[in-house]
Design a protein around this motif. Structure first.
Motif, PDB file in Angstrom:
ATOM      1  N   LEU A   4      56.108   7.578 -43.895  1.00  0.00           N
ATOM      2  CA  LEU A   4      55.132   7.141 -44.881  1.00  0.00           C
ATOM      3  C   LEU A   4      53.728   7.194 -44.282  1.00  0.00           C
ATOM      4  CD1 LEU A   4      56.931   3.992 -46.364  1.00  0.00           C
ATOM      5  CD2 LEU A   4      57.100   6.363 -47.122  1.00  0.00           C
ATOM      6  N   SER A   5      52.755   7.351 -45.170  1.00  0.00           N
ATOM      7  CA  SER A   5      51.365   7.397 -44.735  1.00  0.00           C
ATOM      8  C   SER A   5      50.523   6.566 -45.697  1.00  0.00           C
ATOM      9  CB  SER A   5      50.868   8.847 -44.696  1.00  0.00           C
ATOM     10  OG  SER A   5      49.483   8.910 -44.416  1.00  0.00           O
ATOM     11  N   LYS A   6      49.397   6.055 -45.217  1.00  0.00           N
ATOM     12  CA  LYS A   6      48.505   5.265 -46.055  1.00  0.00           C
ATOM     13  C   LYS A   6      47.124   5.885 -46.088  1.00  0.00           C
ATOM     14  CE  LYS A   6      50.505   0.618 -45.501  1.00  0.00           C
ATOM     15  NZ  LYS A   6      50.220  -0.775 -45.038  1.00  0.00           N
ATOM     16  N   THR A   7      46.485   5.805 -47.240  1.00  0.00           N
ATOM     17  CA  THR A   7      45.083   6.195 -47.352  1.00  0.00           C
ATOM     18  C   THR A   7      44.341   5.059 -48.047  1.00  0.00           C
ATOM     19  OG1 THR A   7      45.507   7.328 -49.458  1.00  0.00           O
ATOM     20  CG2 THR A   7      45.545   8.669 -47.455  1.00  0.00           C
ATOM     21  N   ALA A   8      43.081   4.887 -47.691  1.00  0.00           N
ATOM     22  CA  ALA A   8      42.282   3.814 -48.268  1.00  0.00           C
ATOM     23  C   ALA A   8      41.866   4.165 -49.696  1.00  0.00           C
ATOM     24  CB  ALA A   8      41.049   3.562 -47.412  1.00  0.00           C
ATOM     25  N   CYS A   9      41.845   3.159 -50.565  1.00  0.00           N
ATOM     26  CA  CYS A   9      41.387   3.340 -51.943  1.00  0.00           C
ATOM     27  C   CYS A   9      39.894   3.025 -52.031  1.00  0.00           C
ATOM     28  CB  CYS A   9      42.167   2.431 -52.889  1.00  0.00           C
ATOM     29  SG  CYS A   9      43.940   2.762 -52.937  1.00  0.00           S
ATOM     30  N   ASN A  10      39.213   3.639 -52.955  1.00  0.00           N
ATOM     31  CA  ASN A  10      37.764   3.450 -53.079  1.00  0.00           C
ATOM     32  C   ASN A  10      37.374   2.017 -53.401  1.00  0.00           C
ATOM     33  OD1 ASN A  10      37.272   6.181 -52.606  1.00  0.00           O
ATOM     34  ND2 ASN A  10      37.436   6.716 -54.781  1.00  0.00           N
ATOM     35  N   LEU A  11      38.228   1.320 -54.154  1.00  0.00           N
ATOM     36  CA  LEU A  11      37.919  -0.047 -54.563  1.00  0.00           C
ATOM     37  C   LEU A  11      38.642  -1.079 -53.714  1.00  0.00           C
ATOM     38  CD1 LEU A  11      38.008   0.431 -58.448  1.00  0.00           C
ATOM     39  CD2 LEU A  11      36.034   0.485 -56.921  1.00  0.00           C
ATOM     40  N   GLY A  12      39.065  -0.674 -52.523  1.00  0.00           N
ATOM     41  CA  GLY A  12      39.782  -1.581 -51.632  1.00  0.00           C
ATOM     42  C   GLY A  12      41.280  -1.392 -51.683  1.00  0.00           C
ATOM     43  N   GLY A  13      41.957  -1.899 -50.662  1.00  0.00           N
ATOM     44  CA  GLY A  13      43.394  -1.743 -50.582  1.00  0.00           C
ATOM     45  C   GLY A  13      43.769  -0.367 -50.057  1.00  0.00           C
ATOM     46  N   SER A  14      45.027  -0.028 -50.159  1.00  0.00           N
ATOM     47  CA  SER A  14      45.498   1.262 -49.642  1.00  0.00           C
ATOM     48  C   SER A  14      46.570   1.826 -50.558  1.00  0.00           C
ATOM     49  CB  SER A  14      46.056   1.113 -48.225  1.00  0.00           C
ATOM     50  OG  SER A  14      47.166   0.222 -48.212  1.00  0.00           O
ATOM     51  N   ARG A  15      46.790   3.116 -50.423  1.00  0.00           N
ATOM     52  CA  ARG A  15      47.791   3.814 -51.214  1.00  0.00           C
ATOM     53  C   ARG A  15      48.809   4.436 -50.289  1.00  0.00           C
ATOM     54  NH1 ARG A  15      46.713   8.910 -55.379  1.00  0.00           N
ATOM     55  NH2 ARG A  15      48.923   9.393 -55.763  1.00  0.00           N
ATOM     56  N   GLN A  16      50.089   4.287 -50.636  1.00  0.00           N
ATOM     57  CA  GLN A  16      51.176   4.828 -49.830  1.00  0.00           C
ATOM     58  C   GLN A  16      51.507   6.251 -50.275  1.00  0.00           C
ATOM     59  OE1 GLN A  16      52.777   3.592 -47.242  1.00  0.00           O
ATOM     60  NE2 GLN A  16      53.055   1.390 -47.376  1.00  0.00           N
ATOM     61  N   TRP A  17      51.959   7.036 -49.307  1.00  0.00           N
ATOM     62  CA  TRP A  17      52.397   8.404 -49.574  1.00  0.00           C
ATOM     63  C   TRP A  17      53.700   8.673 -48.830  1.00  0.00           C
ATOM     64  CZ3 TRP A  17      49.406  11.557 -52.737  1.00  0.00           C
ATOM     65  CH2 TRP A  17      48.077  11.157 -52.950  1.00  0.00           C
ATOM     66  N   PHE A  18      54.531   9.535 -49.411  1.00  0.00           N
ATOM     67  CA  PHE A  18      55.633  10.112 -48.658  1.00  0.00           C
ATOM     68  C   PHE A  18      55.073  11.247 -47.797  1.00  0.00           C
ATOM     69  CE2 PHE A  18      58.129   8.954 -52.614  1.00  0.00           C
ATOM     70  CZ  PHE A  18      58.854   7.931 -52.016  1.00  0.00           C
ATOM     71  N   ILE A  19      55.658  11.467 -46.642  1.00  0.00           N
ATOM     72  CA  ILE A  19      55.407  12.677 -45.863  1.00  0.00           C
ATOM     73  C   ILE A  19      56.651  13.545 -46.022  1.00  0.00           C
ATOM     74  CG2 ILE A  19      54.941  13.668 -43.600  1.00  0.00           C
ATOM     75  CD1 ILE A  19      52.636  12.062 -44.751  1.00  0.00           C
TER      76      ILE A  19
END
Length: 211
Positions: free
Chosen positions: A84-99
Protein backbone atom coordinates in the motif's frame (compact mmCIF):
# COMPACT_ATOMS: atom_id res chain seq x y z
CA UNK A 1 -14.51 -18.85 1.39
CA UNK A 2 -16.29 -18.54 -1.93
CA UNK A 3 -14.47 -19.13 -5.21
CA UNK A 4 -14.10 -17.29 -8.47
CA UNK A 5 -14.48 -18.38 -12.06
CA UNK A 6 -18.06 -19.65 -12.12
CA UNK A 7 -20.19 -17.91 -14.73
CA UNK A 8 -17.58 -15.25 -15.52
CA UNK A 9 -14.56 -15.01 -17.76
CA UNK A 10 -11.42 -14.64 -15.66
CA UNK A 11 -8.92 -15.61 -18.34
CA UNK A 12 -6.34 -13.12 -19.59
CA UNK A 13 -7.73 -11.48 -22.70
CA UNK A 14 -6.98 -8.25 -24.57
CA UNK A 15 -10.71 -8.06 -25.40
CA UNK A 16 -11.95 -8.43 -21.81
CA UNK A 17 -13.86 -5.62 -20.11
CA UNK A 18 -13.73 -4.39 -16.53
CA UNK A 19 -17.27 -5.72 -16.07
CA UNK A 20 -15.98 -9.27 -16.73
CA UNK A 21 -14.01 -9.19 -13.45
CA UNK A 22 -14.80 -8.68 -9.82
CA UNK A 23 -12.69 -6.03 -8.16
CA UNK A 24 -11.79 -4.38 -4.85
CA UNK A 25 -11.66 -0.60 -4.42
CA UNK A 26 -9.30 0.74 -1.75
CA UNK A 27 -11.21 4.04 -1.63
CA UNK A 28 -14.27 2.25 -0.28
CA UNK A 29 -12.22 0.24 2.17
CA UNK A 30 -10.57 3.41 3.46
CA UNK A 31 -13.89 5.23 3.68
CA UNK A 32 -15.54 2.33 5.55
CA UNK A 33 -12.60 1.92 7.97
CA UNK A 34 -11.81 -1.61 6.79
CA UNK A 35 -8.05 -0.98 6.68
CA UNK A 36 -7.99 -0.33 10.41
CA UNK A 37 -8.92 -3.97 11.04
CA UNK A 38 -6.45 -6.85 11.29
CA UNK A 39 -8.47 -8.96 8.85
CA UNK A 40 -11.92 -9.09 7.27
CA UNK A 41 -13.92 -10.97 4.63
CA UNK A 42 -15.17 -9.21 1.51
CA UNK A 43 -18.11 -10.66 -0.43
CA UNK A 44 -19.98 -10.20 -3.70
CA UNK A 45 -23.71 -10.86 -3.88
CA UNK A 46 -26.22 -11.51 -6.63
CA UNK A 47 -29.98 -11.40 -5.96
CA UNK A 48 -29.27 -11.30 -2.25
CA UNK A 49 -27.06 -14.41 -2.27
CA UNK A 50 -23.30 -14.49 -1.78
CA UNK A 51 -21.56 -15.67 -4.94
CA UNK A 52 -17.90 -15.10 -4.04
CA UNK A 53 -15.70 -13.84 -1.23
CA UNK A 54 -12.11 -13.17 -0.31
CA UNK A 55 -10.22 -12.96 2.96
CA UNK A 56 -8.20 -9.80 3.51
CA UNK A 57 -5.37 -9.66 6.04
CA UNK A 58 -4.17 -6.17 6.93
CA UNK A 59 -0.60 -5.34 7.95
CA UNK A 60 1.39 -2.12 8.09
CA UNK A 61 1.63 -0.70 4.54
CA UNK A 62 0.36 -3.94 2.99
CA UNK A 63 -2.58 -6.32 2.70
CA UNK A 64 -2.82 -9.98 1.73
CA UNK A 65 -5.67 -11.26 -0.43
CA UNK A 66 -6.63 -14.92 -0.10
CA UNK A 67 -9.19 -16.63 -2.33
CA UNK A 68 -9.75 -19.59 -4.64
CA UNK A 69 -10.09 -19.51 -8.40
CA UNK A 70 -11.17 -22.20 -10.83
CA UNK A 71 -8.70 -22.83 -13.66
CA UNK A 72 -8.84 -25.71 -16.13
CA UNK A 73 -11.64 -27.26 -14.09
CA UNK A 74 -9.66 -27.30 -10.84
CA UNK A 75 -9.76 -24.99 -7.82
CA UNK A 76 -6.49 -23.26 -6.97
CA UNK A 77 -5.60 -21.17 -3.94
CA UNK A 78 -4.36 -17.63 -4.43
CA UNK A 79 -2.42 -15.93 -1.62
CA UNK A 80 -1.00 -12.59 -2.73
CA UNK A 81 0.53 -9.73 -0.77
CA UNK A 82 -0.16 -6.23 -2.09
CA UNK A 83 1.81 -3.22 -0.89
CA UNK A 84 0.00 0.00 0.00
CA UNK A 85 1.02 3.59 -0.57
CA UNK A 86 -0.21 6.95 0.73
CA UNK A 87 -0.41 10.34 -0.90
CA UNK A 88 -1.35 13.61 0.77
CA UNK A 89 -4.72 15.20 -0.04
CA UNK A 90 -4.96 18.90 -0.87
CA UNK A 91 -7.40 19.57 1.97
CA UNK A 92 -5.52 17.50 4.53
CA UNK A 93 -5.37 13.83 5.38
CA UNK A 94 -4.07 11.14 3.06
CA UNK A 95 -5.29 8.77 0.38
CA UNK A 96 -4.43 5.08 0.21
CA UNK A 97 -3.41 3.27 -2.96
CA UNK A 98 -2.76 -0.31 -3.95
CA UNK A 99 0.64 -0.99 -5.50
CA UNK A 100 -0.10 -3.44 -8.30
CA UNK A 101 1.92 -6.63 -7.66
CA UNK A 102 2.52 -7.06 -11.41
CA UNK A 103 3.64 -3.59 -12.55
CA UNK A 104 4.27 -1.69 -9.27
CA UNK A 105 2.00 1.16 -10.39
CA UNK A 106 -0.41 2.83 -7.98
CA UNK A 107 -4.04 1.83 -8.46
CA UNK A 108 -7.28 2.53 -6.63
CA UNK A 109 -8.85 -0.66 -7.99
CA UNK A 110 -7.42 -4.17 -8.18
CA UNK A 111 -9.14 -6.83 -10.30
CA UNK A 112 -9.48 -10.38 -9.02
CA UNK A 113 -8.27 -13.09 -11.38
CA UNK A 114 -5.50 -15.67 -11.45
CA UNK A 115 -3.48 -12.96 -9.72
CA UNK A 116 -4.73 -9.65 -8.29
CA UNK A 117 -3.68 -6.91 -10.71
CA UNK A 118 -4.61 -3.49 -12.07
CA UNK A 119 -6.69 -2.82 -15.18
CA UNK A 120 -3.66 -2.11 -17.37
CA UNK A 121 -1.98 -5.39 -16.48
CA UNK A 122 -5.13 -7.32 -17.45
CA UNK A 123 -5.57 -5.09 -20.52
CA UNK A 124 -9.16 -4.44 -19.58
CA UNK A 125 -11.27 -1.88 -21.38
CA UNK A 126 -14.21 -0.07 -19.85
CA UNK A 127 -17.66 -1.26 -20.86
CA UNK A 128 -18.45 2.21 -22.22
CA UNK A 129 -15.69 1.76 -24.83
CA UNK A 130 -17.74 -1.04 -26.42
CA UNK A 131 -20.98 0.93 -26.61
CA UNK A 132 -22.58 1.89 -29.88
CA UNK A 133 -23.39 5.53 -30.60
CA UNK A 134 -27.02 4.95 -29.62
CA UNK A 135 -26.05 3.19 -26.38
CA UNK A 136 -23.82 6.11 -25.38
CA UNK A 137 -26.60 8.60 -26.12
CA UNK A 138 -29.12 6.60 -24.10
CA UNK A 139 -26.70 6.20 -21.17
CA UNK A 140 -26.10 9.98 -21.05
CA UNK A 141 -29.82 10.63 -21.41
CA UNK A 142 -30.75 8.24 -18.60
CA UNK A 143 -28.29 9.98 -16.25
CA UNK A 144 -30.00 13.28 -16.92
CA UNK A 145 -33.46 11.73 -16.56
CA UNK A 146 -32.34 10.32 -13.21
CA UNK A 147 -31.37 13.82 -12.07
CA UNK A 148 -34.82 15.00 -13.17
CA UNK A 149 -36.32 12.03 -11.26
CA UNK A 150 -37.93 10.82 -14.45
CA UNK A 151 -38.14 7.12 -15.42
CA UNK A 152 -35.28 5.89 -17.57
CA UNK A 153 -35.82 5.59 -21.33
CA UNK A 154 -36.40 8.43 -23.77
CA UNK A 155 -39.67 6.82 -24.92
CA UNK A 156 -41.21 7.23 -21.45
CA UNK A 157 -42.10 10.89 -21.89
CA UNK A 158 -41.64 13.78 -19.48
CA UNK A 159 -42.72 14.16 -15.85
CA UNK A 160 -42.22 17.87 -15.28
CA UNK A 161 -40.03 19.74 -12.80
CA UNK A 162 -39.23 17.81 -9.62
CA UNK A 163 -40.38 19.39 -6.38
CA UNK A 164 -37.65 21.49 -4.79
CA UNK A 165 -35.48 21.78 -7.92
CA UNK A 166 -34.55 25.32 -8.98
CA UNK A 167 -35.99 26.43 -12.31
CA UNK A 168 -32.53 27.31 -13.63
CA UNK A 169 -31.29 23.78 -12.92
CA UNK A 170 -34.44 22.24 -14.35
CA UNK A 171 -34.30 24.28 -17.56
CA UNK A 172 -30.66 23.35 -18.11
CA UNK A 173 -31.30 19.63 -17.57
CA UNK A 174 -34.48 19.77 -19.65
CA UNK A 175 -32.63 21.29 -22.59
CA UNK A 176 -29.88 18.66 -22.37
CA UNK A 177 -32.35 15.78 -22.28
CA UNK A 178 -34.39 17.28 -25.11
CA UNK A 179 -31.29 17.53 -27.30
CA UNK A 180 -30.19 13.98 -26.50
CA UNK A 181 -33.73 12.63 -27.00
CA UNK A 182 -33.96 14.23 -30.44
CA UNK A 183 -30.55 12.81 -31.39
CA UNK A 184 -31.51 9.33 -30.16
CA UNK A 185 -34.85 9.41 -32.00
CA UNK A 186 -33.15 10.60 -35.20
CA UNK A 187 -30.59 7.80 -34.92
CA UNK A 188 -33.30 5.20 -34.38
CA UNK A 189 -35.32 6.55 -37.33
CA UNK A 190 -32.22 6.42 -39.55
CA UNK A 191 -31.47 2.84 -38.51
CA UNK A 192 -35.08 1.79 -39.12
CA UNK A 193 -34.90 3.45 -42.54
CA UNK A 194 -31.84 1.39 -43.43
CA UNK A 195 -33.56 -1.78 -42.23
CA UNK A 196 -36.68 -1.00 -44.27
CA UNK A 197 -34.60 -0.36 -47.39
CA UNK A 198 -32.79 -3.63 -46.85
CA UNK A 199 -36.08 -5.48 -46.49
CA UNK A 200 -37.41 -3.85 -49.67
CA UNK A 201 -34.36 -5.01 -51.62
CA UNK A 202 -34.74 -8.54 -50.26
CA UNK A 203 -38.45 -8.56 -51.13
CA UNK A 204 -37.79 -7.35 -54.69
CA UNK A 205 -35.05 -9.93 -55.13
CA UNK A 206 -37.36 -12.74 -53.98
CA UNK A 207 -40.18 -11.49 -56.24
CA UNK A 208 -37.90 -11.51 -59.30
CA UNK A 209 -36.80 -15.07 -58.57
CA UNK A 210 -40.39 -16.24 -58.16
CA UNK A 211 -41.52 -14.63 -61.42
Amino acid sequence: MGGFGSGRNYSYSSKAKTSDYRFVDIRRWQRDGMLSKRHFDWSWHRNGERVASITVKVAENAITLQYRIKRNGEWQDVDCKIKLSKTACNLGGSRQWFICPCCNRRAAIIYIGKVPACRKCYRLSYSSQHESHLERQIRKLDKIRDQLRWPAGFLNGESGKPKGMHWKTYNSLYQQQATLSNQAESYVDAQLGLINKGMERVTKSISKRIT
